[in-house]
Design a protein around this motif. Structure first.
Motif, PDB file in Angstrom:
ATOM      1  N   VAL A   1     -49.483  14.293  61.386  1.00  0.00           N
ATOM      2  CA  VAL A   1     -48.999  15.139  60.312  1.00  0.00           C
ATOM      3  C   VAL A   1     -47.411  15.141  60.365  1.00  0.00           C
ATOM      4  CG1 VAL A   1     -49.266  17.168  58.979  1.00  0.00           C
ATOM      5  CG2 VAL A   1     -51.091  16.243  60.045  1.00  0.00           C
ATOM      6  N   ILE A   2     -47.001  15.661  61.639  1.00  0.00           N
ATOM      7  CA  ILE A   2     -45.454  15.561  61.700  1.00  0.00           C
ATOM      8  C   ILE A   2     -44.832  14.119  61.359  1.00  0.00           C
ATOM      9  CG2 ILE A   2     -43.630  15.878  63.360  1.00  0.00           C
ATOM     10  CD1 ILE A   2     -45.323  17.990  64.631  1.00  0.00           C
TER      11      ILE A   2
ATOM     12  N   ILE B   1     -32.459  15.366  58.930  1.00  0.00           N
ATOM     13  CA  ILE B   1     -32.731  16.956  59.141  1.00  0.00           C
ATOM     14  C   ILE B   1     -33.840  17.315  58.209  1.00  0.00           C
ATOM     15  CG2 ILE B   1     -30.786  17.665  57.693  1.00  0.00           C
ATOM     16  CD1 ILE B   1     -31.774  19.181  61.378  1.00  0.00           C
ATOM     17  N   LYS B   2     -33.709  16.767  57.044  1.00  0.00           N
ATOM     18  CA  LYS B   2     -34.860  17.517  56.111  1.00  0.00           C
ATOM     19  C   LYS B   2     -36.130  17.181  56.539  1.00  0.00           C
ATOM     20  CE  LYS B   2     -33.389  16.809  51.886  1.00  0.00           C
ATOM     21  NZ  LYS B   2     -33.271  18.213  51.459  1.00  0.00           N
TER      22      LYS B   2
ATOM     23  N   SER C   1     -41.325  19.434  58.706  1.00  0.00           N
ATOM     24  CA  SER C   1     -42.325  19.239  59.648  1.00  0.00           C
ATOM     25  C   SER C   1     -42.653  20.440  60.362  1.00  0.00           C
ATOM     26  CB  SER C   1     -41.698  18.319  60.746  1.00  0.00           C
ATOM     27  OG  SER C   1     -41.396  17.056  60.222  1.00  0.00           O
ATOM     28  N   ILE C   2     -41.497  21.309  60.462  1.00  0.00           N
ATOM     29  CA  ILE C   2     -41.511  22.661  61.162  1.00  0.00           C
ATOM     30  C   ILE C   2     -42.119  23.750  60.319  1.00  0.00           C
ATOM     31  CG2 ILE C   2     -40.333  24.579  62.383  1.00  0.00           C
ATOM     32  CD1 ILE C   2     -38.059  22.532  63.366  1.00  0.00           C
ATOM     33  N   GLN C   3     -41.708  23.474  58.986  1.00  0.00           N
ATOM     34  CA  GLN C   3     -42.366  24.483  57.903  1.00  0.00           C
ATOM     35  C   GLN C   3     -43.781  24.163  57.796  1.00  0.00           C
ATOM     36  OE1 GLN C   3     -41.153  27.161  56.557  1.00  0.00           O
ATOM     37  NE2 GLN C   3     -39.037  27.009  57.385  1.00  0.00           N
ATOM     38  N   ALA C   4     -44.217  22.765  57.838  1.00  0.00           N
ATOM     39  CA  ALA C   4     -45.593  22.626  57.766  1.00  0.00           C
ATOM     40  C   ALA C   4     -46.415  23.067  58.953  1.00  0.00           C
ATOM     41  CB  ALA C   4     -45.741  20.955  57.501  1.00  0.00           C
TER      42      ALA C   4
ATOM     43  N   PHE D   1     -41.553  20.611  69.978  1.00  0.00           N
ATOM     44  CA  PHE D   1     -40.551  21.744  69.368  1.00  0.00           C
ATOM     45  C   PHE D   1     -41.237  21.865  67.981  1.00  0.00           C
ATOM     46  CE2 PHE D   1     -38.284  17.900  67.948  1.00  0.00           C
ATOM     47  CZ  PHE D   1     -37.859  18.233  66.679  1.00  0.00           C
ATOM     48  N   HIS D   2     -41.822  21.045  67.270  1.00  0.00           N
ATOM     49  CA  HIS D   2     -42.345  21.378  65.847  1.00  0.00           C
ATOM     50  C   HIS D   2     -43.251  22.444  65.927  1.00  0.00           C
ATOM     51  CE1 HIS D   2     -40.776  16.881  65.687  1.00  0.00           C
ATOM     52  NE2 HIS D   2     -40.357  17.597  64.324  1.00  0.00           N
TER      53      HIS D   2
END
Length: 282
Positions: free
Chosen positions: A119-120, A163-164, A169-172, A195-196
């Motif tokens: 998914v990431i 970076i976007k 990915s982190i927000q997901a 790290f995500h």
């Protein structure tokens, strides 16, 4: 080459064209690897069930099966303990296996999991289409008559190229963890592979617990030491279990990735067998 970006950056810095050719495979004609697509599809299906069962614990792991256990051999005793205590959990899996192996292990596992790495990957790729302006700006800044400076600038800004995609990915991960209802997570360490999920947990207020899963000298496992780190907010797991008092002192002396209150002595991840050595030997 084993590290494509380094190879490409070197040629770009010296104003040379570079084309890297892969061995021809039918799957390379697809816009995304078929295995990634299968993992994404399974994740969407499993998320519906996970929303109903709402496990409070997340366990980050690989897609390895080490017979006779249906899990990574390093995680065997963690799984046994969780099952003995009847603690429901969901696995966030990083799989680099072929699509057939993914399906085979999913059928043998017989429980819903979430393929977080797949998914990431998809969200990161999506972000690159909306990050062209940033990439163009970095290209303009990096121009230098000195090839060595140009080369090192590209390396230093490698993770800023998209970076976007990283932020999305982190927000997901944050939203998915909240949607499932996770309250705590076992993630062996905060590294480039995790790290995500680690930051998604931190943004959600989810406590993260790690454990030393191998010998980690300061010059090798850099993410556990980060000697130049001076940030106020730690990027590492909230609590890290180490093999022995010796390793705890080693981390306290050499690591800036952890604060003293984050480090604990848990003993080895797997009990020692077939050896006269004790915990103090580590």
């Amino acid at each position: 080459p084993p590290c494509r970006p380094l190879f490409q950056y070197f040629f770009i810095a010296h104003h040379r064209q570079c084309v890297i050719l892969n061995d021809f495979k039918l799957r390379n004609l697809l816009p995304i690897p078929f295995g990634i697509f299968i993992q994404f599809l399974l994740s969407v299906i499993f998320l519906l069930w996970l929303k109903i069962t709402r496990p409070k614990l997340m366990v980050w792991t690989s897609d390895r099966f080490d017979p006779p256990h249906q899990c990574d051999f390093r995680m065997t005793f963690i799984y046994e303990e969780l099952r003995k205590r009847k603690i429901p959990f969901v696995e966030f899996i990083r799989s680099i296996e072929s699509w057939s192996t993914v399906l085979n292990r999913a059928s043998r596992r017989k429980r819903p999991v979430f393929y977080s790495a797949a998914v990431i990957f998809l969200i990161f790729c999506l972000g690159s289409f909306f990050n062209k302006k940033q990439q163009k700006r970095l290209t303009e800044i990096s121009q230098s008559k000195n090839p060595e400076k140009h080369f090192w600038f590209q390396i230093a800004t490698h993770y800023l190229q998209n970076i976007k995609g990283t932020i999305w990915s982190i927000q997901a991960m944050k939203l998915i963890l909240q949607w499932i209802g996770v309250k705590a997570a076992i993630i062996d360490s905060g590294s480039n592979r995790t790290f995500h999920e680690v930051l998604g947990c931190k943004l959600s207020g989810i406590k993260t617990f790690g454990i030393q899963h191998g010998a980690t000298p300061k010059h090798y496992f850099v993410s556990d030491f980060m000697p130049e780190f001076d940030g106020e907010k730690m990027l590492s797991v909230d609590m890290c279990g180490l093999w022995s008092e010796w390793w705890k002192e080693y981390y306290l002396k050499n690591s800036r990735a952890y604060k003293p209150e984050q480090l604990y002595v848990s003993g080895p991840m797997r009990p020692l067998k077939g050896s006269e050595r004790t915990e103090e030997d580590f």
